[in-house]
Every structure is written in C-alpha cells, then in structure tokens.
Design an enzyme around this catalytic site. Structure first.
Site: not given
Ligand code: SF4
Length: 364
Positions: A54, A58, A61, A98, A130, A190, A262
């Site tokens: 990605c 984040c 993540c 989901c 979802c 959600c 949840r």
């Molecule tokens: S949470 Fe992870 S997968 Fe989702 S946008 Fe952020 S970096 Fe990308």
C-alpha cells in the site's frame, strides 16, 4: 424508543468515559438492552482480498509498502477464491463478510469490476457484504450499492488532531468525504477507530464526537486495540489495558445506542472474561478467523466455545436492514467514469513514520 442524540460534545463524552466503572457498565448495558438483543453477537469474517504494497503511511499498518514487516503480500484474489472463503465463513457461523484491499483509493478498471463481482457473489450467498477499499467517489459508491453491497468500512482511526500524528498521506477530511459519498447510497456506514496508538483519552472522545454527530450515525463502529507490529512506526506501543477497551466500548454504546459495536483487532490480547465484559458493555460483533487482515485473531472454535460459555448466539444477517438486491453487471445503470479525484496529500512529516521508513531501507 429513545431519540438519538446527535450533538454530543467532547466534555459530555469524557464525563461518560470517566464515570465510576460500575455505573458506566450499568448505563451502557441498559442502553444496549433497549436497542439490541443482549445475547446475540454478530460473527463477521474479514478477508484480505489484496494484501500489502500500500502506498499510504498509516503508522499502525504492516501493509504499508514503505515499512519493513514480514507480511506476505498478494495480488487481488479471484472471485472463486473469495466465494470459497465466504462459504467456509458462513458454515462456521459468520453472517457478514468484510473484504479489505490495501489501496489508497478505488480506481475504476478491471480490478474494481472484479470486486463488484465479488460483492454480487457474496450477496447471493445471503450474507451481509462489506468492503474496505480506501477512498471512494460517489459514482463508485453507487456501483457498489448496485452490486448489492451492504456496508462500506472507512475508519476515522482517531481524533482529527491525532490523525496527523499517525498518517501523513491523506487528511481526516478525505475520510469524511468518502463516508459522505457512501451516505448518498443505501449502503450502510461502518466507521470506527483504533485505541492504544499513543493518543490521549481526549482524542478517543473527539473521535466519538466525530462519529456520533454524523446524522445518521454509522450503523457499525469497530473498536480496535492496536496490535503493534514489528517494523511499523508504532511497533513499541505498549498494549492498552482491558479497562480502556471496556470504557471505550461502553462509551461508544451510550453515545451511539443503535449502532453495532464491533470488537475488532486486539482480541488475542483479551481474556474471555475481558471480552465478556465488553459484550456486557454493549459490544455486539466480533471478527472471526485466525487472521484479521494480517494480524493474529482467536480461532473460530475458541470463539464458539466462548459463545457457548456465555450463552451467546450468532446474529443472523440483515436484522437491521433488508438485504440489498443485486443488479448484474450487464444491467448496470452506472458506467465507470475513470475519475481522478484530488484526494488530499497533506504530507507533513511524522518523525516516527520517517524513522521506520529509513530503518526499512537499511533492512532491504
Ligand atoms: S491502513 Fe494499511 S492498507 Fe489501509 S490505507 Fe493505511 S497503509 Fe494502506
């Protein structure tokens, strides 16, 4: 049934969060019983249909390409693979699937068409479908709705202020805009967040203000406890205590009484007693399966044992809202517009995100 309050303030929410625990639990359990069957908990299955790589940053993540984590990435799954997993989930008690893809935003094209087909396929299995695919335009939301999508997940993660300490590649307002695009359809919303990222209790309250003042409130609010993954900027965060989780669940239940609350990531760190307290405080959904996207989760048998022990029943699908109809691709009234919306890129610098990126460069 009591009217839903849409003008919660941070101070009011903090007063609830900080109540003596027994009072907080009693109030939350009372609100829960007014709006839900207290012995029913929905079992949902989260499928990572496209894992890793990605472009976002984040801080929590492991799927962000810029950090060095040991997840196995995979390209978009096939419709058949998804159908097989959905059937398996259904046979073990899940009423909702989901599907998560590690994308910044949805792009019109073959891959999105494939996701639309997955939505049609799972809706035809009579399960709530979802998706969590990143940012979304109104036209894309309409195409998902037409395929039979029941819910779209797009978490606010934290308060607007703390969001800037965790993510620098998009803004809080982008999140609200996507939620707004979903609201232009019949698809339910959600949206929740993660606690234990180093935020203050005030940030948790601010996040609940942002969610509870949406009108209508989200039909579903996942409360995640951070699972600190090695290689991510938040790898050193200490796990939060069960008391924080119980207080967050109870407060969410009180300010959003009709919502499905949840229990999401972080359940492996909780005892059965801790989870039971969360159910008493108003949590009425869990995610099943041995993995939650990429982080560990209790196994289904363990969950079913817990249900038996607590006298809980898995919730049937479409309790709150009717099953959407599926329109086949050839009958669609929406075409792919190939839009290229300008989602923001604040790109301020978050020191710990930069440090994790540098560490990953060295490791590679
Ligand atoms: S949470 Fe992870 S997968 Fe989702 S946008 Fe952020 S970096 Fe990308």
């Amino acid at each position: 049934m009591s009217a839903i309050k849409h003008n919660w303030t941070k101070e009011e929410i903090l007063d609830i969060y900080n109540k003596p625990l027994m009072e907080l639990l009693y109030e939350a359990a009372t609100a829960h019983r007014l709006h839900h069957d207290p012995n029913t908990v929905q079992v949902s299955t989260l499928l990572s249909i496209k894992t890793g790589g990605c472009p976002e940053d984040c801080g929590y993540c492991p799927q962000a390409a810029r950090y060095h984590t040991d997840i196995d990435g995979n390209d978009l799954m096939s419709v058949q693979q998804v159908k097989a997993q959905a059937l398996r989930a259904k046979s073990s008690g899940s009423s909702r699937v989901c599907m998560g893809a590690a994308w910044r935003n949805v792009k019109d094209g073959e891959e999105f068409d494939q996701v639309l087909e997955m939505v049609r396929t799972i809706n035809k299995l009579d399960m709530e479908v979802c998706c969590t695919l990143g940012m979304l335009t109104e036209n894309q939301a309409k195409r998902l709705a037409e395929a039979g999508l029941y819910a779209y997940n797009h978490n606010l993660d934290s308060s607007e202020e703390y969001y800037k300490e965790v993510i620098s590649t998009r803004g809080f307002s982008d999140r609200l805009e996507t939620i707004d695009n979903v609201r232009k359809t019949n698809v339910t919303v959600c949206s929740g967040g993660i606690i234990g990222m180093g935020e203050k209790v005030e940030d948790r309250a601010e996040m609940l203000v942002a969610l509870s003042t949406l009108n209508p409130q989200p039909e579903s609010v996942p409360i995640n406890a951070l699972v600190a993954v090695e290689g991510t900027p938040l790898e050193d965060q200490e796990p939060i205590s069960i008391w924080d989780m119980v207080r967050m669940v109870a407060t969410t239940r009180i300010v959003m009484p009709e919502t499905q609350v949840r229990l999401s990531a972080g359940r492996t760190q909780m005892t059965k007693e801790g989870q039971a307290m969360c159910f008493f405080a108003g949590a009425n959904s869990i995610f099943a399966g041995d993995k939650l996207l990429t982080t560990p989760n209790p196994d289904v048998n363990e969950d079913m044992e817990m249900f038996k022990l607590l006298g809980l029943n898995p919730q049937k699908p479409f309790i709150k809202k009717m099953q959407p109809k599926t329109v086949e691709a050839q009958d669609s009234q929406y075409e792919a517009l190939g839009e290229k919306p300008k989602w923001s890129r604040p790109e301020h610098t978050i020191e710990r995100n930069e440090a994790a990126k540098e560490k990953a460069k060295i490791a590679k």
